[in-house]
Design a protein around this motif. Structure first.
Motif, mmCIF file in Angstrom:
data_model
loop_
_atom_site.group_PDB
_atom_site.id
_atom_site.type_symbol
_atom_site.label_atom_id
_atom_site.label_comp_id
_atom_site.label_asym_id
_atom_site.label_seq_id
_atom_site.Cartn_x
_atom_site.Cartn_y
_atom_site.Cartn_z
ATOM 1 N N TYR A 104 92.238 27.578 55.757
ATOM 2 C CA TYR A 104 90.868 27.040 55.709
ATOM 3 C C TYR A 104 90.777 25.649 55.085
ATOM 4 O O TYR A 104 89.826 24.919 55.342
ATOM 5 C CB TYR A 104 89.920 27.972 54.939
ATOM 6 C CG TYR A 104 89.810 29.391 55.462
ATOM 7 C CD1 TYR A 104 90.290 29.749 56.721
ATOM 8 C CD2 TYR A 104 89.202 30.378 54.691
ATOM 9 C CE1 TYR A 104 90.194 31.046 57.166
ATOM 10 C CE2 TYR A 104 89.094 31.685 55.147
ATOM 11 C CZ TYR A 104 89.605 32.014 56.381
ATOM 12 O OH TYR A 104 89.498 33.302 56.826
ATOM 13 N N THR A 112 82.493 38.230 59.827
ATOM 14 C CA THR A 112 83.314 38.455 58.627
ATOM 15 C C THR A 112 82.477 38.883 57.430
ATOM 16 O O THR A 112 81.311 38.488 57.314
ATOM 17 C CB THR A 112 84.071 37.160 58.255
ATOM 18 O OG1 THR A 112 84.728 37.365 57.002
ATOM 19 C CG2 THR A 112 83.149 35.971 58.092
ATOM 20 N N GLU A 172 83.038 37.651 54.795
ATOM 21 C CA GLU A 172 83.013 36.419 53.996
ATOM 22 C C GLU A 172 81.710 35.645 54.173
ATOM 23 O O GLU A 172 81.449 34.699 53.422
ATOM 24 C CB GLU A 172 84.222 35.553 54.381
ATOM 25 C CG GLU A 172 84.528 34.484 53.366
ATOM 26 C CD GLU A 172 85.985 34.044 53.405
ATOM 27 O OE1 GLU A 172 86.878 34.912 53.465
ATOM 28 O OE2 GLU A 172 86.233 32.839 53.376
ATOM 29 N N TYR A 184 85.273 28.324 56.841
ATOM 30 C CA TYR A 184 85.303 29.507 57.711
ATOM 31 C C TYR A 184 83.990 30.296 57.625
ATOM 32 O O TYR A 184 83.370 30.622 58.629
ATOM 33 C CB TYR A 184 86.492 30.350 57.278
ATOM 34 C CG TYR A 184 86.593 31.733 57.840
ATOM 35 C CD1 TYR A 184 87.093 31.956 59.113
ATOM 36 C CD2 TYR A 184 86.215 32.839 57.074
ATOM 37 C CE1 TYR A 184 87.212 33.235 59.609
ATOM 38 C CE2 TYR A 184 86.336 34.118 57.564
ATOM 39 C CZ TYR A 184 86.833 34.318 58.832
ATOM 40 O OH TYR A 184 86.950 35.589 59.323
ATOM 41 N N ASN A 222 88.272 43.620 55.087
ATOM 42 C CA ASN A 222 89.715 43.729 54.822
ATOM 43 C C ASN A 222 90.394 44.904 55.516
ATOM 44 O O ASN A 222 90.861 45.851 54.869
ATOM 45 C CB ASN A 222 89.955 43.738 53.302
ATOM 46 C CG ASN A 222 89.548 42.408 52.679
ATOM 47 O OD1 ASN A 222 88.363 42.172 52.470
ATOM 48 N ND2 ASN A 222 90.489 41.537 52.447
ATOM 49 N N ARG A 263 97.372 37.023 54.990
ATOM 50 C CA ARG A 263 96.465 37.670 54.037
ATOM 51 C C ARG A 263 97.264 38.604 53.122
ATOM 52 O O ARG A 263 98.438 38.864 53.343
ATOM 53 C CB ARG A 263 95.347 38.379 54.788
ATOM 54 C CG ARG A 263 94.324 37.362 55.286
ATOM 55 C CD ARG A 263 93.309 37.972 56.193
ATOM 56 N NE ARG A 263 93.926 38.385 57.442
ATOM 57 C CZ ARG A 263 93.272 38.991 58.422
ATOM 58 N NH1 ARG A 263 92.002 39.288 58.289
ATOM 59 N NH2 ARG A 263 93.892 39.312 59.540
ATOM 60 N N VAL A 264 96.537 39.090 52.090
ATOM 61 C CA VAL A 264 97.254 39.658 50.943
ATOM 62 C C VAL A 264 98.183 40.818 51.309
ATOM 63 O O VAL A 264 99.287 40.919 50.781
ATOM 64 C CB VAL A 264 96.258 40.021 49.815
ATOM 65 C CG1 VAL A 264 95.332 41.172 50.193
ATOM 66 C CG2 VAL A 264 96.989 40.318 48.533
ATOM 67 N N ASN A 285 101.268 39.465 52.831
ATOM 68 C CA ASN A 285 101.974 38.621 51.865
ATOM 69 C C ASN A 285 102.702 39.464 50.820
ATOM 70 O O ASN A 285 103.861 39.202 50.491
ATOM 71 C CB ASN A 285 100.967 37.694 51.198
ATOM 72 C CG ASN A 285 101.542 36.320 50.949
ATOM 73 O OD1 ASN A 285 102.490 35.906 51.610
ATOM 74 N ND2 ASN A 285 100.992 35.625 49.986
ATOM 75 N N LYS A 302 102.532 37.417 44.081
ATOM 76 C CA LYS A 302 101.725 36.375 43.441
ATOM 77 C C LYS A 302 100.271 36.824 43.330
ATOM 78 O O LYS A 302 99.613 37.061 44.340
ATOM 79 C CB LYS A 302 101.778 35.087 44.274
ATOM 80 C CG LYS A 302 103.182 34.609 44.605
ATOM 81 C CD LYS A 302 103.801 33.854 43.453
ATOM 82 C CE LYS A 302 105.074 33.135 43.823
ATOM 83 N NZ LYS A 302 106.138 33.943 44.404
ATOM 84 N N VAL A 331 96.764 35.661 42.686
ATOM 85 C CA VAL A 331 95.993 34.427 42.627
ATOM 86 C C VAL A 331 94.927 34.552 41.540
ATOM 87 O O VAL A 331 94.153 35.518 41.517
ATOM 88 C CB VAL A 331 95.360 34.139 44.011
ATOM 89 C CG1 VAL A 331 94.384 32.976 43.934
ATOM 90 C CG2 VAL A 331 96.463 33.853 45.026
ATOM 91 N N ARG A 383 88.579 43.908 46.507
ATOM 92 C CA ARG A 383 88.317 44.080 47.929
ATOM 93 C C ARG A 383 88.306 45.567 48.250
ATOM 94 O O ARG A 383 88.898 46.381 47.536
ATOM 95 C CB ARG A 383 89.433 43.422 48.775
ATOM 96 C CG ARG A 383 89.564 41.916 48.626
ATOM 97 C CD ARG A 383 88.408 41.172 49.271
ATOM 98 N NE ARG A 383 88.630 39.732 49.332
ATOM 99 C CZ ARG A 383 88.278 38.872 48.358
ATOM 100 N NH1 ARG A 383 87.699 39.306 47.265
ATOM 101 N NH2 ARG A 383 88.509 37.578 48.517
ATOM 102 N N TYR A 405 90.459 25.442 47.448
ATOM 103 C CA TYR A 405 90.447 26.913 47.503
ATOM 104 C C TYR A 405 89.397 27.447 46.538
ATOM 105 O O TYR A 405 89.187 26.904 45.455
ATOM 106 C CB TYR A 405 91.820 27.500 47.138
ATOM 107 C CG TYR A 405 91.833 29.019 47.263
ATOM 108 C CD1 TYR A 405 91.824 29.619 48.516
ATOM 109 C CD2 TYR A 405 91.791 29.827 46.131
ATOM 110 C CE1 TYR A 405 91.789 30.996 48.639
ATOM 111 C CE2 TYR A 405 91.770 31.220 46.252
ATOM 112 C CZ TYR A 405 91.760 31.791 47.514
ATOM 113 O OH TYR A 405 91.713 33.161 47.638
ATOM 114 N N ASP A 420 87.051 31.511 45.886
ATOM 115 C CA ASP A 420 87.233 32.933 46.200
ATOM 116 C C ASP A 420 85.941 33.717 46.002
ATOM 117 O O ASP A 420 85.062 33.316 45.236
ATOM 118 C CB ASP A 420 88.329 33.506 45.293
ATOM 119 C CG ASP A 420 88.991 34.756 45.871
ATOM 120 O OD1 ASP A 420 88.602 35.195 46.968
ATOM 121 O OD2 ASP A 420 89.915 35.278 45.222
#
Ligand code: UGA
Length: 347
Positions: free
Chosen positions: A92, A126, A128, A159, A185, A204-205, A208, A220, A222, A229, A305, A307
């Motif tokens: 994004y 989304t 989001e 986005y 999610n 995505r998480v 990842n 990681k 963040v 979520r 970034y 969140d």
């Protein structure tokens, strides 16, 4: 679209845009198993749907919505499901213009064409669009919750704003039969990619963390992994789509959250759950599984970034109008996803 769709009606063809993606591949499988319909599928990639390419009930077109002739062709079908989108936050910031094209310009063209042809457009938006939801925010209501976005310059929201504008545009088209779906999610087999193997960048998480686990690298978190979520099995998502197909009258002109509110976890909790599921899948002690470390959002994803700290869906609307409720617990969804990941990448 005045009636609900009959699953045994072999005269129906559904167009699925993004049929080769994570959700699209599961949707194709379910349509072929549960109905007698045909599918006209459009995507730029097909590696997830190889097994369907020779199915006589399936026509695949390797294309995207940037091509206006393709858009017109899709809109000839009475039901159009649009799943195509760039939807990984890792993109994004650096690719904001492309993200906006994919999430606004392309679906807008499809909405115009469907308004003209009279097709029912089921558009995947989304969770989001609710924006930078705070840690203390409550359940998000489809029609009442307020939009909160972060700093105007934070391109994380490229986005969300594009998706929101598409929703507003669709609702503003007088002649369009639309339904908006807001996923919370979704997880499951075929989600995203493994960096360096079948994709590049940061997935995505779930993908990842799965990648880090199989490579023996730390997971990681963040900004400490405090964000929460509600991870939702893709199989619940597919059941939602079928509930919608079966109740077209109730679903047209509505936006629906699709998520499992019982599966809420922080990302730090998710990391621990995935560590223990991974240990069980591999048959190794949990102590031998990689640990976690905290990274800053901007250092990890790039400048701009931001969140959402909590995304909890209100699920009452889908339950009341369509009789749908997500059922699959987080533990089962993670076990399925991680076992698949380990097997698929033969690790
Ligand atoms: C993304 C999309 O932007 C949404 O549109 C979409 O609805 C959603 O995925 C989804 O899958 O439904 P987001 O939930 O922020 O939104 O996506 P992730 O990249 O999976 O991040 C979830 C959380 O995990 C964020 O707080 C992120 O900072 C964190 N994260 C991610 C980590 O802590 N470590 C990682 O390695 C990756």
């Amino acid at each position: 679209m005045n009636a609900s769709l009959k699953f045994d009606d072999n005269s129906i063809t559904v167009a699925v845009v993004g049929c080769g993606g994570f959700i699209g591949s599961h949707l194709l499988q379910a349509i072929f198993e549960r109905t007698r319909w045909r599918v006209f599928g459009v995507d730029l990639e097909s590696y997830r749907i190889q097994e369907h390419l020779t199915n006589p009930r399936f026509e695949f077109l390797c294309a995207d919505l940037a091509d206006s002739a393709v858009v017109e062709r899709i809109a000839q079908y009475p039901v159009v499901v649009n799943l195509a989108a760039i939807c990984t936050p890792g993109r994004y910031m650096a690719e904001a213009a492309e993200v906006i094209r994919s999430n606004y310009d392309h679906p807008r063209a499809l909405a115009d064409a469907c308004a003209k042809s009279g097709s029912w457009l089921i558009h995947f938006s989304t969770s989001e669009i609710y924006g930078k939801t705070a840690a203390a925010s409550g359940a998000l209501l489809e029609d009442e919750s307020e939009i909160v976005l972060g700093p105007v310059s934070a391109s994380r929201w490229s986005y969300a704003t594009a998706k929101l504008l598409t929703e507003r545009y669709m609702a503003g088209l007088a002649d369009l039969n639309w339904t908006v779906v807001r996923p919370f999610n979704f997880v499951g087999p075929f989600m995203d990619f493994m960096p360096g193997v079948d994709g590049d960048g940061i997935p995505r998480v779930l993908a990842n963390f799965s990648t880090a686990l199989v490579r023996g690298e730390t997971l990681k978190l963040v900004n400490g992994g405090l964000a929460k979520r509600c991870f939702t099995s893709v199989h619940d998502a597919i059941d939602f789509i079928f509930s919608l197909f079966a109740h077209a009258n109730a679903g047209i002109g509505q936006a629906f959250n699709v998520g499992n509110a019982d599966n809420e976890v922080s990302i730090a909790e998710l990391a621990q759950l995935m560590r223990s599921v991974f240990a069980a899948v591999k048959g190794v002690p949990e102590n031998d599984v990689p640990g976690v470390e905290t990274v800053s959002g901007e250092a990890y994803y790039g400048k701009g970034y931001d969140d959402s700290l909590r995304r909890l869906p209100s699920v009452a609307k889908a339950e009341n109008l369509l009789g749908f409720k997500a059922k699959i617990p987080l533990q089962a969804a993670l076990e399925e996803s991680l076992s698949w990941f380990v097997g698929h990448y033969a690790l």
